[in-house]
Design an enzyme around this catalytic site. Structure first.
Site, PDB file in Angstrom:
ATOM      1  N   HIS A  84      -2.923   4.258  -5.067  1.00  0.00           N
ATOM      2  CA  HIS A  84      -2.702   2.667  -5.038  1.00  0.00           C
ATOM      3  C   HIS A  84      -2.371   2.374  -3.794  1.00  0.00           C
ATOM      4  CE1 HIS A  84       0.854  -0.431  -4.952  1.00  0.00           C
ATOM      5  NE2 HIS A  84      -0.019  -0.697  -5.442  1.00  0.00           N
ATOM      6  N   SER A  85      -2.907   1.279  -3.390  1.00  0.00           N
ATOM      7  CA  SER A  85      -2.778   0.708  -2.016  1.00  0.00           C
ATOM      8  C   SER A  85      -3.226   1.458  -0.980  1.00  0.00           C
ATOM      9  CB  SER A  85      -1.227   0.110  -1.955  1.00  0.00           C
ATOM     10  OG  SER A  85      -0.984  -0.790  -0.791  1.00  0.00           O
ATOM     11  N   MET A  86      -2.314   1.827  -0.012  1.00  0.00           N
ATOM     12  CA  MET A  86      -2.462   2.791   1.134  1.00  0.00           C
ATOM     13  C   MET A  86      -2.938   4.195   0.348  1.00  0.00           C
ATOM     14  SD  MET A  86      -0.104   4.544   3.996  1.00  0.00           S
ATOM     15  CE  MET A  86       0.732   5.627   3.071  1.00  0.00           C
TER      16      MET A  86
END
Length: 287
Positions: free
Chosen positions: A101-103
């Site tokens: 998720h995300s980073m």
């Protein structure tokens, strides 16, 4: 909410990381990677819905209950890639999938692009490539980072007199979340201190990056993907705000699914978590 997982600590050659283990020991191996300033609780709603998988949900270095980098160290994105590879080595996984998720999605893409022989499948949630910078901006970015490092010692983390105040602050943080999601992240991310609670995260995580990959560098990693790859794009998420997103995604070797919800749609509520699980369950279980 009641969550069944095993809390473990992983003693790597260079650092000790914490993680939550979900699913049967003989399940298909998956390493789950959270976003910046989050922790392993990011997958508290999603992981239990992905039955049949052996999921290792990490606390990245400097986050949650994992160790901080040594004094003088930094948090370059490629150092996280090395950490994840060492986690796979510890479990004896020569082939594994990544759920990011995300980073965590960015770290997943970098590892899968660099070592395609190790990554079986790639499941990404509202994240793909790091923020980029071109050569002409590099001196200014390095100067900004150096000045921030000089002033870091004089800064103090916020202290919240009550747990609920910290939860409400996290609701308004990077990638705004629901109260329930913020509470899950705070339960793992806070520690008691005189006067109340503060975050466990390493203050160095808030420093600006001294060096960024160029757009060409970042695109090269995505184009180097060789495994089946699937991206869940949140309609009210952070990727949608990127200019020329459709142009960026066109022609890339990944399947894109758009779902209603914000940047943390997999954590904000059970409905969003189920939508993401429905996208990834069969995908991650496939041979």
């Amino acid at each position: 909410m009641s969550i069944n997982f095993e809390e473990v600590r992983l003693r790597l050659p260079h650092i000790e990381l914490a993680a939550h283990l979900y699913g049967p020991e003989d399940g298909r191996p998956v390493i789950a990677l959270h976003g910046w300033l989050d922790n392993a609780a990011s997958f508290a709603r999603l992981a239990p819905k992905l039955s049949g998988l052996r999921i290792v949900a990490l606390d990245f270095a400097g986050h949650g209950h994992s160790d901080h980098r040594p004094a003088g160290g930094s948090y370059a994105i490629w150092d996280y890639v090395h950490d994840v590879l060492q986690v796979a080595e510890q479990f004896g996984w020569q082939r594994f999938s990544l759920l990011g998720h995300s980073m965590g999605a960015i770290v997943s893409v970098l590892l899968a692009g660099a070592m395609p022989e190790r990554v079986e499948r790639l499941a990404l949630i509202d994240g793909l490539m790091p923020y980029t910078g071109e050569a002409d901006t590099a001196p200014g970015k390095l100067g900004e980072a150096l000045r921030a490092q000089l002033t870091l010692a004089g800064k103090r983390k916020p202290v919240y007199a009550e747990f609920e105040r910290a939860v409400k602050a996290r609701m308004q943080g990077v990638g705004a979340v629901t109260y329930e999601a913020a509470e899950l992240l705070a339960q793992r991310g806070l520690m008691p201190v005189p006067g109340g609670y503060t975050w466990r995260t390493d203050s160095r995580l808030t420093l600006p990056s001294p060096l960024r990959l160029t757009q060409a560098h970042a695109m090269a990693f995505v184009q180097a993907l060789r495994c089946p790859s699937k991206l869940v794009l949140a309609e009210q998420g952070m990727l949608q705000a990127q200019p020329q997103l459709s142009e960026l995604l066109s022609g890339l070797p990944l399947e894109v699914v758009r779902l209603a919800g914000g940047h943390h749609l997999h954590l904000d509520d059970e409905f969003g978590a189920q939508l993401v699980a429905d996208c990834f369950k069969a995908f991650l279980q496939a041979s």
